[in-house]
Design a protein around this motif. Structure first.
Motif, PDB file in Angstrom:
ATOM      1  N   ARG A 186       0.826  -1.200   0.000  1.00 15.42           N
ATOM      2  CA  ARG A 186       0.000   0.000   0.000  1.00 15.42           C
ATOM      3  C   ARG A 186       0.865   1.257   0.000  1.00 15.42           C
ATOM      4  O   ARG A 186       0.569   2.227  -0.689  1.00 15.42           O
ATOM      5  CB  ARG A 186      -0.943   0.013   1.204  1.00 15.42           C
ATOM      6  N   GLN A 187       1.946   1.215   0.760  1.00 19.43           N
ATOM      7  CA  GLN A 187       2.830   2.382   0.802  1.00 19.43           C
ATOM      8  C   GLN A 187       3.407   2.695  -0.576  1.00 19.43           C
ATOM      9  O   GLN A 187       3.465   3.842  -0.994  1.00 19.43           O
ATOM     10  CB  GLN A 187       3.972   2.163   1.792  1.00 19.43           C
ATOM     11  N   LEU A 188       3.823   1.647  -1.261  1.00 13.11           N
ATOM     12  CA  LEU A 188       4.395   1.850  -2.589  1.00 13.11           C
ATOM     13  C   LEU A 188       3.352   2.457  -3.528  1.00 13.11           C
ATOM     14  O   LEU A 188       3.610   3.456  -4.200  1.00 13.11           O
ATOM     15  CB  LEU A 188       4.908   0.524  -3.167  1.00 13.11           C
ATOM     16  N   GLU A 235     -23.518  -0.315  -3.214  1.00  9.07           N
ATOM     17  CA  GLU A 235     -22.215   0.304  -3.488  1.00  9.07           C
ATOM     18  C   GLU A 235     -21.500   0.593  -2.170  1.00  9.07           C
ATOM     19  O   GLU A 235     -22.039   1.271  -1.314  1.00  9.07           O
ATOM     20  CB  GLU A 235     -22.446   1.608  -4.246  1.00  9.07           C
ATOM     21  N   PRO A 236     -20.307   0.055  -1.986  1.00 11.67           N
ATOM     22  CA  PRO A 236     -19.585   0.409  -0.763  1.00 11.67           C
ATOM     23  C   PRO A 236     -19.191   1.885  -0.817  1.00 11.67           C
ATOM     24  O   PRO A 236     -19.189   2.482  -1.884  1.00 11.67           O
ATOM     25  CB  PRO A 236     -18.336  -0.481  -0.822  1.00 11.67           C
ATOM     26  N   THR A 237     -18.904   2.465   0.335  1.00 10.41           N
ATOM     27  CA  THR A 237     -18.514   3.867   0.334  1.00 10.41           C
ATOM     28  C   THR A 237     -17.325   4.056  -0.596  1.00 10.41           C
ATOM     29  O   THR A 237     -16.378   3.291  -0.575  1.00 10.41           O
ATOM     30  CB  THR A 237     -18.093   4.327   1.747  1.00 10.41           C
ATOM     31  N   ILE A 238     -17.422   5.062  -1.425  1.00 13.19           N
ATOM     32  CA  ILE A 238     -16.353   5.317  -2.383  1.00 13.19           C
ATOM     33  C   ILE A 238     -15.110   5.751  -1.604  1.00 13.19           C
ATOM     34  O   ILE A 238     -15.136   6.685  -0.825  1.00 13.19           O
ATOM     35  CB  ILE A 238     -16.752   6.442  -3.367  1.00 13.19           C
ATOM     36  N   GLN A 239     -14.070   5.029  -1.838  1.00  9.59           N
ATOM     37  CA  GLN A 239     -12.804   5.340  -1.179  1.00  9.59           C
ATOM     38  C   GLN A 239     -11.938   6.104  -2.163  1.00  9.59           C
ATOM     39  O   GLN A 239     -11.749   5.663  -3.279  1.00  9.59           O
ATOM     40  CB  GLN A 239     -12.089   4.028  -0.841  1.00  9.59           C
ATOM     41  N   ASN A 240     -11.439   7.226  -1.745  1.00 12.04           N
ATOM     42  CA  ASN A 240     -10.526   7.909  -2.638  1.00 12.04           C
ATOM     43  C   ASN A 240      -9.110   7.382  -2.493  1.00 12.04           C
ATOM     44  O   ASN A 240      -8.279   7.542  -3.357  1.00 12.04           O
ATOM     45  CB  ASN A 240     -10.563   9.419  -2.419  1.00 12.04           C
ATOM     46  N   GLY A 241      -8.863   6.748  -1.360  1.00  8.61           N
ATOM     47  CA  GLY A 241      -7.515   6.276  -1.088  1.00  8.61           C
ATOM     48  C   GLY A 241      -7.171   5.031  -1.875  1.00  8.61           C
ATOM     49  O   GLY A 241      -8.011   4.429  -2.527  1.00  8.61           O
ATOM     50  N   THR A 242      -5.919   4.655  -1.789  1.00  5.15           N
ATOM     51  CA  THR A 242      -5.447   3.460  -2.466  1.00  5.15           C
ATOM     52  C   THR A 242      -5.885   2.233  -1.681  1.00  5.15           C
ATOM     53  O   THR A 242      -5.647   2.154  -0.484  1.00  5.15           O
ATOM     54  CB  THR A 242      -3.908   3.489  -2.523  1.00  5.15           C
ATOM     55  N   MET A 243      -6.543   1.315  -2.346  1.00  4.44           N
ATOM     56  CA  MET A 243      -6.957   0.074  -1.695  1.00  4.44           C
ATOM     57  C   MET A 243      -6.090  -1.060  -2.213  1.00  4.44           C
ATOM     58  O   MET A 243      -5.974  -1.236  -3.427  1.00  4.44           O
ATOM     59  CB  MET A 243      -8.413  -0.251  -2.031  1.00  4.44           C
ATOM     60  N   VAL A 244      -5.530  -1.829  -1.287  1.00  3.70           N
ATOM     61  CA  VAL A 244      -4.740  -2.984  -1.690  1.00  3.70           C
ATOM     62  C   VAL A 244      -5.404  -4.220  -1.112  1.00  3.70           C
ATOM     63  O   VAL A 244      -5.717  -4.267   0.068  1.00  3.70           O
ATOM     64  CB  VAL A 244      -3.297  -2.896  -1.145  1.00  3.70           C
ATOM     65  N   LYS A 245      -5.638  -5.188  -1.963  1.00  3.64           N
ATOM     66  CA  LYS A 245      -6.264  -6.418  -1.491  1.00  3.64           C
ATOM     67  C   LYS A 245      -5.508  -7.619  -2.027  1.00  3.64           C
ATOM     68  O   LYS A 245      -5.100  -7.624  -3.188  1.00  3.64           O
ATOM     69  CB  LYS A 245      -7.709  -6.494  -1.990  1.00  3.64           C
ATOM     70  N   ARG A 246      -5.359  -8.602  -1.162  1.00  6.05           N
ATOM     71  CA  ARG A 246      -4.837  -9.857  -1.673  1.00  6.05           C
ATOM     72  C   ARG A 246      -6.060 -10.686  -2.015  1.00  6.05           C
ATOM     73  O   ARG A 246      -6.712 -11.258  -1.146  1.00  6.05           O
ATOM     74  CB  ARG A 246      -3.982 -10.548  -0.622  1.00  6.05           C
ATOM     75  N   GLU A 247      -6.368 -10.700  -3.290  1.00  4.03           N
ATOM     76  CA  GLU A 247      -7.622 -11.277  -3.743  1.00  4.03           C
ATOM     77  C   GLU A 247      -7.640 -12.788  -3.543  1.00  4.03           C
ATOM     78  O   GLU A 247      -8.669 -13.379  -3.286  1.00  4.03           O
ATOM     79  CB  GLU A 247      -7.794 -10.936  -5.227  1.00  4.03           C
ATOM     80  N   SER A 248      -6.470 -13.396  -3.683  1.00  4.97           N
ATOM     81  CA  SER A 248      -6.342 -14.836  -3.487  1.00  4.97           C
ATOM     82  C   SER A 248      -4.867 -15.096  -3.256  1.00  4.97           C
ATOM     83  O   SER A 248      -4.063 -14.168  -3.242  1.00  4.97           O
ATOM     84  CB  SER A 248      -6.813 -15.594  -4.736  1.00  4.97           C
TER      85      SER A 248
END
Lengths: 119, 170
Positions: free
Chosen positions: A91-93, B7-20
């Protein structure tokens, strides 16, 4: 949230600073065990072992689960702790990348306003 | 992906997910039309301005892109030419303003990268998706590169390794 990731790491190091706790991790690396098993193995009281396991658990190195009347412990690393740090690193990157990309995008928008779309 | 209704709340931030085990997904909304965001991903001189932010610790020395299906790209990172390391691959799919798919061929464990640009009103939802050949490959992504991994974490790894903790979990 660098602080968050490093607080977790601090907790991990604190958890690993004790020989008994390192022994417990080693033990759990081989097989799951109950708090009672661990207390016997390390010649400790149940209360003493509960404390140690609590420290390891808060650091995300061990997870415990109540199975009937027994609390089973297993290695929690690569679960919470590692995963949280891993996500945080990525996320930081991307955060830094995308903040920089915002600036580029903003400039392109201004240019387009001025000159009209390229294509 | 973009379901209507809940619709989930719109996030302006960067979202990182480990999808699998093998997939990483990063999403972010940009305040610009898709064609503009796409341009910043496909023009080398623009791409170079943001792909290697200062915090990464390693500058991007050069960037070549032949952005079309079958075309190649090559990125070189390093403090200078003497210690440069390269990332390279081919574009599999290029849909202007909408979608990019490329390979990462510098190592055995390269991911397949898909970037989509979805215009929503005056904004663009960007989704960066990587599919790795194995769980381990994704676990190791970023490790040992660009100082992305804090040093303590590597120490912790080493320590746990020496304790015989099983790497990669269950």
């Amino acid at each position: 949230m660098v602080q968050c990731a490093s607080a977790r790491l601090d907790a991990s190091f604190a958890a690993l600073s004790d020989a008994t706790r390192r022994g417990v991790l080693e033990q759990l690396g081989r097989a799951e065990a109950s708090i009672t098993d661990l207390a016997e193995k390390f010649h400790m009281t149940l209360t003493g072992m509960k404390k140690h396991v609590g420290v390891l658990e808060r650091a995300g190195l061990v997870t415990t689960e109540k199975v009937g009347r027994v609390r089973a412990c297993k290695l929690g690393l690569r679960g919470l702790e590692a995963e949280a740090a891993w996500i945080e690193t990525h996320r930081q990157l991307w955060d830094a990348r995308f903040d920089a990309l915002d600036k580029v995008v903003e400039e392109l928008k201004l240019r387009e306003k001025r000159d009209g779309p390229d294509r | 992906m973009g379901q209507i209704g809940s619709e989930p709340t719109i996030q302006n931030g960067t979202m990182v997910k480990r999808e699998s085990d093998r997939e990483l997904v990063v999403t972010r909304t940009f305040d610009a039309p898709a064609r503009i965001v796409f341009e910043a991903w496909t023009r080398p001189e623009l791409f170079m301005r943001w792909w290697a932010p200062k915090s990464m610790g390693v500058p991007l020395l050069s960037c070549e892109m032949d952005v079309r299906a079958g075309g190649k790209y090559r990125l070189e990172f390093g403090q200078d030419a003497s210690n440069a390391f390269a990332f390279f691959g081919r574009y599999i799919e290029v849909t202007p303003g909408a979608r990019l798919v490329w390979t990462n061929d510098e190592g055995e464990d390269g991911a397949l990268t898909t970037v989509t640009f979805e215009e929503k009103g005056s904004k663009t939802l960007l989704t960066f998706h990587e599919l790795y050949p194995s769980k381990e490959a994704l676990d190791e992504a970023l490790v040992g590169m660009e100082g992305g991994m804090p040093e303590q974490f590597e120490q912790l790894d080493a320590l746990l390794g020496s304790l015989g903790a099983s790497v990669g979990g269950q």
